[in-house]
Design an enzyme around this catalytic site. Structure first.
Site, PDB file in Angstrom:
ATOM      1  N   HIS A 135       0.747  -1.183   0.129  1.00  0.00           N
ATOM      2  CA  HIS A 135       0.014   0.059   0.158  1.00  0.00           C
ATOM      3  C   HIS A 135       0.975   1.233   0.028  1.00  0.00           C
ATOM      4  CE1 HIS A 135      -3.594   2.499   0.817  1.00  0.00           C
ATOM      5  NE2 HIS A 135      -2.785   2.950   1.786  1.00  0.00           N
ATOM      6  N   ARG A 138      11.372  14.648  10.600  1.00  0.00           N
ATOM      7  CA  ARG A 138      11.342  15.688   9.464  1.00  0.00           C
ATOM      8  C   ARG A 138      10.097  16.527   9.681  1.00  0.00           C
ATOM      9  NH1 ARG A 138      13.759  11.152   8.612  1.00  0.00           N
ATOM     10  NH2 ARG A 138      15.259  10.956   6.932  1.00  0.00           N
TER      11      ARG A 138
END
Length: 158
Positions: free
Chosen positions: A97, A136
């Site tokens: 996915h 991040r």
């Protein structure tokens, strides 16, 4: 791109222009909201830091990262935006996915950049785990949302 050494907003020689007369659309995915919310905060703070008025930052939410393509396309059709920023986060799981979503969003945003008259800034984190996403989105590697906002200003002035 964020690295351990620097990120876009800190690159020597990069001057982010004044954005006080600019309008931005931001499409943010609600999936992995802890991460995407931090990306959004970074983007908004950077736009405002460079002069964008809060009323000229238009935020739209979509359920997940794949829907970022449609959301960005709709904002591109809205006259008045100087750039559109997409913000999302896909964390690798045990199935393919991850690959389908990341590839689909990448191709979709590339297509928009090739066919629309305003830049669409790619702010999709694609990480192997939650810690990489945290690093991040305001952690030790900076904030990709802030970087995308700086990119949006630069590209709007292109």
């Amino acid at each position: 791109m964020a690295t351990e050494l620097h990120h876009l907003g800190e690159q020597p020689g990069t001057v982010i222009p004044d954005a006080s007369n600019m309008n931005f659309g931001i499409v943010v995915a609600d999936w992995n909201e802890e991460i995407t919310g931090a990306l959004l905060d970074g983007a908004v703070a950077t736009l405002e830091k460079h002069g964008t008025l809060p009323e000229n930052i238009h935020i739209k939410h979509v359920p997940g990262s794949f829907e970022l393509i449609y959301g960005a396309q709709q904002l591109c059709h809205n006259d008045g935006f100087d750039a559109v920023i997409i913000l999302g986060c896909v964390i690798r799981g045990e199935t393919p996915h991850f690959d389908y979503i990341c590839q689909g969003v990448t191709y979709g945003i590339a297509r928009l950049n090739a066919t629309q008259n305003i830049p669409v800034i790619y702010g999709l984190l694609t990480t192997n785990d939650l810690q990489q996403a945290k690093d991040r989105s305001g952690g030790r590697l900076g904030n990709k949302g802030a970087e995308c906002a700086a990119d949006a200003i630069l590209m709007a002035k292109f």
